[in-house]
Write an enzyme that holds these catalytic residues in place. Structure first.
Site, PDB file in Angstrom:
ATOM      1  N   GLY A 149      -4.054   9.767  -8.877  1.00 45.30           N
ATOM      2  CA  GLY A 149      -3.646   9.365 -10.217  1.00 45.30           C
ATOM      3  C   GLY A 149      -4.603   8.334 -10.777  1.00 45.30           C
ATOM      4  O   GLY A 149      -5.761   8.236 -10.356  1.00 45.30           O
ATOM      5  N   ILE A 151      -4.815   5.124 -10.421  1.00 45.18           N
ATOM      6  CA  ILE A 151      -5.311   4.159  -9.429  1.00 45.18           C
ATOM      7  C   ILE A 151      -6.318   4.831  -8.511  1.00 45.18           C
ATOM      8  O   ILE A 151      -7.388   4.290  -8.226  1.00 45.18           O
ATOM      9  CB  ILE A 151      -4.141   3.565  -8.626  1.00 45.18           C
ATOM     10  CG1 ILE A 151      -3.168   2.842  -9.562  1.00 45.18           C
ATOM     11  CG2 ILE A 151      -4.665   2.599  -7.560  1.00 45.18           C
ATOM     12  CD1 ILE A 151      -1.836   2.511  -8.919  1.00 45.18           C
ATOM     13  N   SER A 170      -4.117  15.495  -2.884  1.00 41.99           N
ATOM     14  CA  SER A 170      -3.122  15.348  -3.945  1.00 41.99           C
ATOM     15  C   SER A 170      -2.217  16.556  -3.958  1.00 41.99           C
ATOM     16  O   SER A 170      -2.548  17.606  -3.389  1.00 41.99           O
ATOM     17  CB  SER A 170      -3.793  15.170  -5.306  1.00 41.99           C
ATOM     18  OG  SER A 170      -4.448  16.354  -5.717  1.00 41.99           O
ATOM     19  N   SER A 172      -0.996  17.977  -6.840  1.00 40.40           N
ATOM     20  CA  SER A 172      -1.232  18.842  -7.995  1.00 40.40           C
ATOM     21  C   SER A 172      -2.601  19.507  -7.970  1.00 40.40           C
ATOM     22  O   SER A 172      -2.769  20.624  -8.464  1.00 40.40           O
ATOM     23  CB  SER A 172      -1.099  18.039  -9.293  1.00 40.40           C
ATOM     24  OG  SER A 172      -2.202  17.157  -9.445  1.00 40.40           O
ATOM     25  N   GLY A 230       0.285   1.915  -1.539  1.00 43.03           N
ATOM     26  CA  GLY A 230       1.208   2.780  -2.268  1.00 43.03           C
ATOM     27  C   GLY A 230       2.642   2.305  -2.130  1.00 43.03           C
ATOM     28  O   GLY A 230       3.132   1.481  -2.893  1.00 43.03           O
ATOM     29  N   ARG A 231       3.329   2.824  -1.129  1.00 43.37           N
ATOM     30  CA  ARG A 231       4.705   2.452  -0.828  1.00 43.37           C
ATOM     31  C   ARG A 231       4.837   2.286   0.679  1.00 43.37           C
ATOM     32  O   ARG A 231       4.250   3.039   1.451  1.00 43.37           O
ATOM     33  CB  ARG A 231       5.683   3.520  -1.333  1.00 43.37           C
ATOM     34  CG  ARG A 231       5.897   3.474  -2.837  1.00 43.37           C
ATOM     35  CD  ARG A 231       6.753   2.274  -3.205  1.00 43.37           C
ATOM     36  NE  ARG A 231       7.050   2.175  -4.615  1.00 43.37           N
ATOM     37  CZ  ARG A 231       6.368   1.423  -5.476  1.00 43.37           C
ATOM     38  NH1 ARG A 231       5.309   0.756  -5.066  1.00 43.37           N
ATOM     39  NH2 ARG A 231       6.747   1.339  -6.735  1.00 43.37           N
ATOM     40  N   GLU A 260      10.758  -5.450   2.525  1.00 44.96           N
ATOM     41  CA  GLU A 260      10.035  -6.590   1.956  1.00 44.96           C
ATOM     42  C   GLU A 260      11.010  -7.669   1.524  1.00 44.96           C
ATOM     43  O   GLU A 260      12.044  -7.351   0.936  1.00 44.96           O
ATOM     44  CB  GLU A 260       9.184  -6.126   0.764  1.00 44.96           C
ATOM     45  CG  GLU A 260       8.092  -5.160   1.173  1.00 44.96           C
ATOM     46  CD  GLU A 260       7.206  -4.709   0.025  1.00 44.96           C
ATOM     47  OE1 GLU A 260       7.381  -5.203  -1.107  1.00 44.96           O
ATOM     48  OE2 GLU A 260       6.336  -3.853   0.250  1.00 44.96           O
ATOM     49  N   HIS A 279       2.493  -7.666  -0.898  1.00 42.37           N
ATOM     50  CA  HIS A 279       2.671  -6.784  -2.056  1.00 42.37           C
ATOM     51  C   HIS A 279       2.048  -7.402  -3.318  1.00 42.37           C
ATOM     52  O   HIS A 279       2.725  -7.591  -4.337  1.00 42.37           O
ATOM     53  CB  HIS A 279       4.155  -6.493  -2.295  1.00 42.37           C
ATOM     54  CG  HIS A 279       4.381  -5.206  -3.043  1.00 42.37           C
ATOM     55  ND1 HIS A 279       5.459  -4.378  -2.807  1.00 42.37           N
ATOM     56  CD2 HIS A 279       3.676  -4.596  -4.025  1.00 42.37           C
ATOM     57  CE1 HIS A 279       5.413  -3.335  -3.610  1.00 42.37           C
ATOM     58  NE2 HIS A 279       4.331  -3.442  -4.360  1.00 42.37           N
TER      59      HIS A 279
END
Length: 316
Positions: A149, A151, A170, A172, A230-231, A260, A279
């Protein structure tokens, strides 16, 4: 929508700051809330909810039925996607094209710290010790970017400046032309096996939760490094700890975690090849975020397509 439509700004801190910024642009019905109690008290007749960590169960109450658009104040919307409290007809949008610059700078600052062994130079300086050594270059290394994306695209641009080979993964495939090799979601093992650096920027969905597990980590070269901006739940954290304890992987640069703040009892704090930050890779300045919100409000008011609309089926 007109400028008299009710807007609620909800965030645990600085909600009134953003509300005041929106009022200054001529919107006349803007309220702010920072606690669930405040939100419940003020939610009645709200059409637009601009929020971070909003108590989503309130949308099930009669006062929440007027909400037509939810604007996240961040890039991640996994909490919104998991919620069963948001009616299908409510538009959800997230912040896009705001974090590529700072997050990619974070990535390469951390990588340079590791590969240039800056810590070693600092120790030598404190000892007044003159001991030259040969550092590693990013030039010629292969970085794999999972998530292409806004980023990811900025990370690609900076990697090119370091003359790196760039692979991408990715879901997509829309940006496959930007990388030297592109992989799909069923090709993780092939994607990681030749990487020197794996950079995670994927959104968190049911398909990506714990996508980087023991098998993926062990398929990487022992000298490779992992970077997660990311996550936290993209990585099976306990399995990462086990892998790192074996000495497999050069480094793990982690800005996000499953829980977190990271617990003081987490082994990650003390593992020598782990680099932890709280973070902070994607800072959001009040000025930039405020202008983004105003831009999307103008689009909504004019009936134009919103920025960052979330595809609920895709989860981001």
């Amino acid at each position: 929508m007109n400028k008299a439509s009710k807007i609620m700004i909800y965030t645990p801190s600085e909600a009134e700051l953003y509300a005041d910024l929106i009022r200054k642009d001529g919107y006349t019905s803007v309220c702010s809330a920072s606690t669930p109690e405040e939100a419940e008290e003020k939610l009645q007749d709200t059409e637009i909810l601009m929020q971070w960590k909003f108590p989503l169960h309130l949308l099930e109450k009669p006062a929440g039925k007027s909400v037509k658009w939810i604007q996240s104040l961040g890039a991640g919307v996994d909490d919104l996607m998991r919620s069963t409290s948001i009616p299908e007809g409510v538009t959800i949008s997230r912040v896009v094209d705001q974090f590529g610059g700072p997050m990619s700078e974070y990535v390469f600052a951390q990588l340079l710290y590791v590969y240039q062994d800056i810590a070693r130079s600092q120790v030598a300086q404190k000892k007044k010790s003159w001991q030259p050594f040969v550092t590693e270059l990013l030039q010629g290394k292969t970085i794999g970017i999972a998530g292409l994306g806004s980023i990811g695209k900025e990370a690609i641009r900076k990697a090119r400046a370091f003359d790196m080979q760039v692979y991408g993964l990715s879901y997509s495939g829309k940006e496959a032309h930007l990388v030297d090799r592109h992989y799909g979601p069923d090709e993780w093992m092939d994607f990681v096996k030749d990487l020197d650096i794996l950079l995670l920027i994927l959104p968190l969905t049911e398909q990506t939760r714990h996508i980087v597990n023991r098998d993926v980590l062990m398929a990487m070269k022992p000298t490779a490094s992992l970077v997660n901006i990311g996550r936290g739940h993209l990585v099976a954290e306990d399995e990462l700890i086990d892998v790192l304890r074996t000495g497999h992987l050069r480094a793990a640069i982690l800005d996000v975690f499953q829980q977190e703040p990271l617990s003081e009892t987490s082994p990650l704090w003390e593992l020598p090849n782990v680099y932890i930050t709280p973070h902070m890779s994607g800072p959001s300045t009040k000025e930039r975020l405020g202008q983004y919100l105003l831009s999307n409000l103008t689009r909504y008011q004019n009936g134009d397509a919103l920025l960052g609309v979330v595809n609920r089926k895709a989860g981001y």
